[in-house]
Enzyme design. Sequence first.
Site, PDB file in Angstrom:
ATOM      1  N   SER A  32       1.796  -9.805  -1.086  1.00 24.80           N
ATOM      2  CA  SER A  32       1.396  -8.406  -0.876  1.00 24.80           C
ATOM      3  C   SER A  32       1.719  -7.855   0.503  1.00 24.80           C
ATOM      4  CB  SER A  32      -0.102  -8.250  -1.163  1.00 24.80           C
ATOM      5  OG  SER A  32      -0.866  -9.132  -0.358  1.00 24.80           O
ATOM      6  N   GLU A  90     -10.064   7.539   3.476  1.00 25.71           N
ATOM      7  CA  GLU A  90     -10.992   6.728   4.243  1.00 25.71           C
ATOM      8  C   GLU A  90     -10.343   5.368   4.392  1.00 25.71           C
ATOM      9  OE1 GLU A  90     -11.465   6.734   0.891  1.00 25.71           O
ATOM     10  OE2 GLU A  90     -11.227   4.557   0.800  1.00 25.71           O
ATOM     11  N   LYS A 120       0.808  -1.222   0.000  1.00 22.63           N
ATOM     12  CA  LYS A 120       0.000   0.000   0.000  1.00 22.63           C
ATOM     13  C   LYS A 120       0.844   1.276   0.000  1.00 22.63           C
ATOM     14  CE  LYS A 120      -4.431  -1.547   1.767  1.00 22.63           C
ATOM     15  NZ  LYS A 120      -4.236  -2.994   2.022  1.00 22.63           N
TER      16      LYS A 120
HETATM   17  C1  LIG Z   1      -5.055  -4.024   1.521  1.00 23.72           C
HETATM   18  C2  LIG Z   1      -4.358  -5.294   1.230  1.00 23.72           C
HETATM   19  C3  LIG Z   1      -4.744  -6.138   0.168  1.00 23.72           C
HETATM   20  C4  LIG Z   1      -5.962  -5.866  -0.691  1.00 23.72           C
HETATM   21  O1  LIG Z   1      -5.892  -4.700  -1.446  1.00 23.72           O
HETATM   22  P1  LIG Z   1      -5.670  -4.718  -3.028  1.00 23.72           P
HETATM   23  O2  LIG Z   1      -6.012  -3.331  -3.432  1.00 23.72           O
HETATM   24  O3  LIG Z   1      -6.574  -5.738  -3.603  1.00 23.72           O
HETATM   25  O4  LIG Z   1      -4.246  -5.048  -3.248  1.00 23.72           O
HETATM   26  C5  LIG Z   1      -4.018  -7.278  -0.078  1.00 23.72           C
HETATM   27  N1  LIG Z   1      -2.953  -7.617   0.689  1.00 23.72           N
HETATM   28  C6  LIG Z   1      -2.551  -6.840   1.711  1.00 23.72           C
HETATM   29  C7  LIG Z   1      -1.368  -7.273   2.521  1.00 23.72           C
HETATM   30  C8  LIG Z   1      -3.234  -5.661   2.024  1.00 23.72           C
HETATM   31  O5  LIG Z   1      -2.837  -4.910   3.062  1.00 23.72           O
END
Ligand SMILES: *Cc1c(COP(=O)(O)O)cnc(C)c1O
Length: 395
Positions: free
Chosen positions: A380, A113, A91
């Site tokens: 992610s 938000e 993010k």
């Molecule tokens: C917020 C988040 C997601 C989901 O958000 P996307 O916009 O779909 O990437 C996925 N993995 C993690 C670790 C997150 O913090």
Amino acid sequence: MMNKYPDKSGYYGSFGGRFAPETLMAVLAQLEHQYQAIRKDRSFQKEFAFYLKEYAGRPTNLYLAKRLSTHLKTLKVYLKREDLLHTGAHKINNTLGQILVARRMGKTRIIAETGAGQHGVATATAAALFGLKCVVYMGAEDVERQSLNVFRMKLMGAEVVPVHSGSKTLKDAMNEAVRDWVTNVHDTFYIIGSVAGFHPYPAMVRDFQSVIGKEARRQFLAREKKLPDYLLACVGGGSNAMGLFHVFYEDASVKMIGVEAAGHGTDTRQHAATLNKGGVGVLHGSKSKLLQDGDGQVQVAHSIAAGLDYPGVGPEHAYYQASGRAQYVPVTDKEAIEGLKLLSRLEGIIPALETAHAIAYLSKLARRVKKTSTVIVCLSGRGDKDMNQISQFIS
Ligand SMILES: *Cc1c(COP(=O)(O)O)cnc(C)c1O
């Protein structure tokens, strides 16, 4: 293949657009106009690259998960390690990008938000880095549930405003943020957290997250001297997945799989499998797929992973699905926990619950492929944030 950029009105095929109150239309048009100039500006790209490297910790590694690959037998798995970034997830790529745009536009106040609080934390982080005032709207219910993230945001100097209207969750926080933006647009920039929202946000967020795919493509080519067979990523709003997928769009041999949260199961009402079970509609400013009940009301989504717990999805994913460029598959809460355990034990990497959905699907993909295939998984985020929650499920 169709053009992968949205058209002038922000449409990807029949999805996207700008569904906003009249008072916001001029603001969004101005943002789009300025952003088009900023994204082409070399000094902006240089500045963005500087902060990604020196502050966030890019490039992230593309790690060959040997023990996991041996376990799966038919898959050679590379992990794109976004979990190693500052704040522990992808993010930060987006919030750094948007805050630099805000600075170029001369804005001094940031609003956002947040549902689970992860995007709020990433926004508060970037705002603290540049000494900008930051206000984060959060449903009162979520403020209660996510007290640790509220504490983090406050520690970094952000003001967290609990929203008491409606269901007291993300949807209501978003309405409040929009209201604030309309009133304070002269000095305020609104940072959206995924490839969702009114045009140009889906395109802008994708631009910033596509650093994931650019690095991964280069790193994979250097290692394997060919392109991967598969890309795999979890999909909430869809920003980490689109950041990876987008760069490979024209590589026709590369198959893309997005993994949605199936919660308690797609045959129940407790899931967040928007692309598999949703219908076409408008949510948060763009036309995409969303979960609705029989009366056309937006359904409450459920996932064990707070970051996937969203009844909508970015419009470009709806387009990828409709055009067949990517496939979207559901993975349940239970399966995600197994995925989390698997990666922890075999590689010493504890993934976020969101990411664990993508890991879990690897076992299914391994059974599906005919000959040994290569796959890049977008890791992610890291799982530290989820340890309290997970300890209730694993004994
Ligand atoms: C917020 C988040 C997601 C989901 O958000 P996307 O916009 O779909 O990437 C996925 N993995 C993690 C670790 C997150 O913090």
